[in-house]
Design an enzyme around this catalytic site. Structure first.
Site, PDB file in Angstrom:
ATOM      1  N   GLU A  20     -46.441  22.027 -31.616  1.00  0.00           N
ATOM      2  CA  GLU A  20     -45.520  22.753 -32.492  1.00  0.00           C
ATOM      3  C   GLU A  20     -45.652  24.258 -32.266  1.00  0.00           C
ATOM      4  O   GLU A  20     -46.676  24.741 -31.764  1.00  0.00           O
ATOM      5  CB  GLU A  20     -45.813  22.416 -33.947  1.00  0.00           C
ATOM      6  CG  GLU A  20     -45.586  20.961 -34.318  1.00  0.00           C
ATOM      7  CD  GLU A  20     -44.129  20.573 -34.224  1.00  0.00           C
ATOM      8  OE1 GLU A  20     -43.247  21.373 -34.558  1.00  0.00           O
ATOM      9  OE2 GLU A  20     -43.866  19.425 -33.805  1.00  0.00           O
TER      10      GLU A  20
ATOM     11  N   ARG B 114     -34.023  15.046 -27.370  1.00  0.00           N
ATOM     12  CA  ARG B 114     -35.461  14.960 -27.657  1.00  0.00           C
ATOM     13  C   ARG B 114     -36.090  14.329 -26.427  1.00  0.00           C
ATOM     14  O   ARG B 114     -35.751  13.218 -26.045  1.00  0.00           O
ATOM     15  CB  ARG B 114     -35.703  14.114 -28.909  1.00  0.00           C
ATOM     16  CG  ARG B 114     -37.181  13.815 -29.202  1.00  0.00           C
ATOM     17  CD  ARG B 114     -37.959  15.090 -29.462  1.00  0.00           C
ATOM     18  NE  ARG B 114     -39.195  14.867 -30.179  1.00  0.00           N
ATOM     19  CZ  ARG B 114     -40.353  14.513 -29.621  1.00  0.00           C
ATOM     20  NH1 ARG B 114     -40.415  14.304 -28.325  1.00  0.00           N
ATOM     21  NH2 ARG B 114     -41.427  14.360 -30.361  1.00  0.00           N
TER      22      ARG B 114
ATOM     23  N   ARG C 206     -30.216  11.433 -32.676  1.00  0.00           N
ATOM     24  CA  ARG C 206     -30.301  12.313 -31.512  1.00  0.00           C
ATOM     25  C   ARG C 206     -30.729  11.525 -30.279  1.00  0.00           C
ATOM     26  O   ARG C 206     -31.475  10.558 -30.368  1.00  0.00           O
ATOM     27  CB  ARG C 206     -31.288  13.450 -31.780  1.00  0.00           C
ATOM     28  CG  ARG C 206     -31.259  14.529 -30.701  1.00  0.00           C
ATOM     29  CD  ARG C 206     -32.035  15.761 -31.098  1.00  0.00           C
ATOM     30  NE  ARG C 206     -33.448  15.491 -31.287  1.00  0.00           N
ATOM     31  CZ  ARG C 206     -34.347  16.457 -31.458  1.00  0.00           C
ATOM     32  NH1 ARG C 206     -33.965  17.712 -31.497  1.00  0.00           N
ATOM     33  NH2 ARG C 206     -35.618  16.164 -31.628  1.00  0.00           N
TER      34      ARG C 206
END
Length: 266
Positions: free
Chosen positions: A88, A80, A122
């Site tokens: 998005e 990330r 993550r």
């Protein structure tokens, strides 16, 4: 006096012994295959630590701020991107951000500097390619926001965003661009599921479903996490349930599952 043994009973000894050998061999093969499967998954879900720097190749660009990198040392890591939030896919300029990211780093060798491990496990990291800092390039193009809430000290990102806004580049050409974090808040309810509903049958593997699930945080608008433990579609290949059933042996022993692939949505 020696006990008399029927010749017919002797004929059955080799066959019984052979069956036992076959059963033991099958059990050993099952244990070996389960161990190899767990090892392969652990390699695929290679773990990293804050402060770690490594090189690798970008093998997948999911969107403007999510990348899969195959490390030079082995294993893949989902990243990330630190300090930014890209539109998005369903937003204006979301597709443009993904295309630009693929142009900058898709299939290319990069340097990854891990800043932290997000709440889903993550890696949150900076990615550097030949052209420089990827986050800075996307912000400068007007294709990502500086995520000030989670990277308040990134003054260069703030400066680049101000320049892009003043020049009306990319998403700043809109009269009232909506930040991605606000967009997620608006679209994580029934309206999103009614337009583009998904279920576990739409995905081939659990990691694929997990990435989709985490891109649509907060909440679970597509009902992919039935037990609410943060893991989507666990019965798919690569999921916790599949790993648990595959690892059980005939004598009740099992191999523990590796850490789950997860993500970070600040």
């Amino acid at each position: 006096m020696a006990q008399w043994t029927s010749p017919s009973s002797l004929l059955h000894v080799p066959s019984k012994f052979k069956r036992l050998q076959i059963q033991n061999t099958v059990r050993q093969l099952a244990l070996l295959l389960a161990g190899l499967a767990v090892f392969s998954l652990a390699e695929a879900e290679a773990q990293v630590q804050p402060g770690q720097t490594f090189t690798g190749r970008v093998v997948e660009v999911t969107d403007g701020d999510t990348y899969d990198v195959r490390r030079s040392a082995g294993g893949e890591v989902t990243i990330r991107l630190h300090g930014i939030d890209a539109p998005e896919s369903s937003q204006s300029y979301g597709t443009a951000a993904t295309r630009a990211a693929r142009r900058y780093v898709g299939g290319k060798d990069v340097r990854v500097s891990v800043k932290e491990i997000g709440r889903y496990g993550r890696a949150v990291a900076r990615i550097e390619a030949e052209g420089g800092d990827l986050g800075a390039m996307l912000i400068g193009d007007g294709l990502a926001w500086h995520y000030r809430e989670y990277a308040p000290n990134e003054t260069e990102y703030r400066r680049l965003q101000r320049q892009a806004r003043n020049a009306r580049r990319g998403l700043w050409s809109q009269s009232n661009p909506v930040p991605p974090w606000e967009w997620r808040d608006r679209t994580s309810g029934p309206s999103e599921t009614s337009v583009e509903d998904r279920d576990c049958s739409d995905f081939d593997t659990q990691p694929e479903a997990q990435r989709f699930f985490e891109r649509h945080q907060p909440g679970d608008p597509h009902n992919l996490d039935g037990d609410g433990n943060g893991q989507a579609c666990e019965s798919l290949p690569g999921g916790r349930n599949m790993r648990g059933s595959a690892s059980e042996s005939g004598d009740g022993s099992s191999f523990g599952p590796p850490a789950d692939i997860a993500t970070y949505f600040p």
